[in-house]
Design a protein around this motif. Structure first.
Motif: not given
Lengths: 269, 400
Positions: A107-110, A124, A126, A128-129, B6-7, B9-10, B13-14
């Motif tokens: 997953n990419v978080y920006v 960060r 927040d 989950p992984y 999880g998905a 949440v992802a 967040l994205t």
């Protein structure tokens, strides 16, 4: 004991008054002497050969901007320098820094709170992984060879100079916002003070005086580089002509940016 | 934590929007601009169906459609001027245009179209204006003198020339009306940076939606004005208009859905962001309102009105209601394209939110005023140009 302290204070007082007087005289002199000319003479030329350039356009130079993603530490100094240089109104950004975080599930978080102006001082928490990778990506005008903004401007207020800069004439801009829509990189905004289009200029006014862009000047880790590609001794020439991992943003747009990224990752848009 | 959770949440967040994309630069004014322009183009097409293609049943609204188009044309640039950061420089678009800009042509296309429309009205109304000039006194007489360009000549020879001119103007008016609105679609369709806008279907959809909004506007206002003034409604005309409305709306709706379907079917790297937009911020305005309510119901309803033999009363009542629904559908379409397109950040990782203000420069109150102004002008124009043939002194004289 007390007497010696009193003596110290009175000596300090005398020194203080001397300093104030000295400062006042020096300050008054600075007001009389034309400061600008004096400043430029005393600042060494940062772009070799620039001060020999005369005429409306810079000839014989081809400028490039390189951002080294592997160096950026996300301190936000570049953003602060830029905001100070141009008094950029809050909520609008000529340059900003994005933080990328990739977790072990890909997953990419920006994020880019306040455009990175305050620096990324805390990680960060927040997510989950577990995090597998993280990096910062500074963004600014791509100075495209085929700029969409110039193409769409209905009055020619956004134009490309012969030396490759994409600039805005705020005396001509009608503020229609078409260029804001057309820019694939979202570097443009309508300035709420002037009601005209605004964006990063790679500090054209500084470059004309042989100075590096403000953001390049302040970067503590040399993640931002600027120079002339016709000067084979320049760092930008060397980077682009040596086996580095270099790419541009959104190459499929066909805009041919003059802004290059060292170590650009596929996750970056 | 379950994988599904999880998905979710992802995804939350994205949601990353480029910092400059948080602000929607083209707001309500740019929603109204293609809406008004579309009504102009559509109304002109209704008039041309009679004047060029000789669909006789549309004769009762053929002149009214032109005046209706003029009333809206007069305010087509109002939202643009309000939107501009420097409206005092607006004329630069015509004085020093940039030839590469898709926007720079608007002033020319709009002006040329305005000239054709005004000339068409003056020539079609000339016998009426001459008759009214003879009947009126004072300021109105002078106004009619100006509008007839000082000529009282109503000889058969002069009328034949008039007819040739109006036929010519209407004929060039059709491609111009199509150009005007197809071009407005291209202003959006040519923005390659926006995957929602950048489709060659955009000019087609804009043109078809313009046609339906114009026809619907004519049906709705024709019935309303006639009912309000207690005059008889030509049902043959209404039935023909409904058939044309249905025909155009079939094409319009199908192309709108084809555009969405193409995005979904090709599923390029843009699709994920587009899908999130349609099921996210545009869910209510696009899926529920534009498609679910204001497209499907008129689509079926107009089909029934066109194909099933129904009483005049039902056709008139439902024709008016469905026409109003079509007018809302087109307005929703403009909103979803103009605002929706900007909600998707060019980061393709998230979307912004937009809530129009009530009292801002480009807010809801100003939008309502802009939509009332053409109607007010239409009322004023009705005092000068009789809409209907049964109010026309020239027609009375000819029949007498």
């Amino acid at each position: 004991m007390i007497k010696s302290i009193e003596k110290e204070i009175s000596l300090d007082r005398r020194a203080f008054i001397k300093k104030v007087l000295g400062g006042t005289i020096a300050g008054s002199l600075l007001l009389v002497i034309p400061a600008g000319a004096m400043e430029l003479e005393h600042i060494p030329e940062q772009i070799p050969g620039m001060r020999k350039e005369i005429g409306p356009f810079i000839t014989g130079k081809k400028f490039a901007f390189i951002v080294d993603i592997t160096r950026c530490i996300g301190c936000g100094s570049c953003c602060v320098a830029d905001k100070n240089e141009y008094q950029v109104p809050d909520g609008n950004y000529r340059t900003w820094v994005e933080r990328y975080v990739i977790d072990d599930k890909d997953n990419v978080y920006v994020d880019s709170p306040n455009g990175g102006l305050d620096g990324y001082q805390k990680p960060r928490k927040d997510l989950p992984y577990p995090v597998r990778d993280t990096f910062f990506v500074p963004k600014l005008c791509n100075m495209c060879e085929h700029p969409s903004c110039v193409q769409v401007c209905p009055v020619g207020a956004t134009f490309q100079t012969d030396d490759g800069f994409v600039l805005i004439d705020d005396k001509r801009c009608v503020g229609c916002g078409y260029c804001v829509q057309a820019c694939p990189y979202s570097v443009r905004f309508i300035n709420p003070k002037t009601h005209t289009a605004d964006k990063c200029t790679w500090c054209y006014h500084r470059v004309r005086k042989g100075l590096l862009p403000a953001c390049v000047n302040v970067c503590p880790v040399q993640a931002r580089k600027f120079g002339d590609l016709n000067d084979h001794e320049s760092e930008v020439y060397k980077i682009l002509h040596q086996p580095h991992v270099v790419s541009v943003l959104k190459p499929d747009m066909g805009n041919k940016p003059s802004l290059h990224y060292v170590g650009l990752r596929r996750e970056v848009v | 934590m379950s994988p599904e959770h999880g998905a979710a949440v992802a995804t939350a967040l994205t949601n990353f929007v480029f910092p400059n994309d948080l602000h929607v630069h083209w707001s309500l004014m740019i929603v109204l601009y293609p809406y008004i322009t579309g009504i102009v183009a559509g109304a002109f097409i209704v008039s041309s169906l009679y004047h060029v293609f000789h669909i006789e049943s549309l004769k009762p609204v053929s002149r009214y459609a032109l005046i209706f188009a003029l009333a809206f044309l007069a305010f087509a640039t109002a939202p643009l001027l309000i939107h501009l950061g420097h409206p005092e420089r607006a004329m630069n678009m015509m004085l020093t245009p940039s030839p590469t800009s898709a926007m720079a042509g608007f002033g020319y296309i709009y002006s040329a179209y305005a000239v054709v429309l005004i000339l068409e009205i003056l020539f079609i109304y000339r016998p009426t204006l001459v008759a009214l000039k003879q009947k009126s006194t004072g300021g109105m007489k002078f106004l009619y003198y100006l509008l007839t360009l000082g000529s009282d000549n109503l000889s058969p020879e002069a009328l034949r020339v008039d007819h040739k001119i109006t036929a010519f103007l209407a004929a060039i008016g059709i491609p111009m009306a199509c150009t005007l609105h197809g071009y407005v679609g291209f202003i959006f369709g040519g923005v390659k940076a926006n995957p929602m806008w950048a489709t060659p279907l955009m000019p087609v959809i804009f043109l078809l939606s313009a046609s339906v909004s114009g026809i619907a506007g004519i049906i709705f206002s024709y019935v309303l004005i006639k009912r309000y003034t207690g005059k008889s409604i030509d049902m043959d005309c209404i039935r023909t208009l409904i058939k044309f409305l249905w025909g155009c709306f079939i094409l319009d709706f199908v192309f709108e859905m084809l555009e969405l379907f193409s995005h979904a079917y090709m599923a390029t790297h843009h699709w994920e962001a587009l899908r999130d937009l349609y099921v996210g911020p545009l869910y209510w305005s696009f899926i529920v309102a534009q498609v679910g309510i204001f497209s499907v119901i008129p689509f079926i309803g107009l089909g029934i009105l066109s194909l099933v033999k129904l009483s005049d009363k039902i056709v008139m009542k439902w024709g008016t209601i469905l026409s109003f629904m079509i007018l809302v559908q087109v307005l929703l379409m403009r909103w979803n394209v103009v605002i929706g397109g900007q909600l998707m950040s060019k980061s393709e990782r998230g979307h912004a939110v937009f809530h129009p203000g009530w009292f801002t420069k480009e807010g809801i109150i100003v939008s309502i005023i802009i939509m009332i102004l053409p109607i007010a002008l239409l009322w004023l124009l009705s005092k000068v140009f009789p809409f209907w043939l049964d109010d026309d002194p020239a027609v009375e004289r000819q029949s007498a």
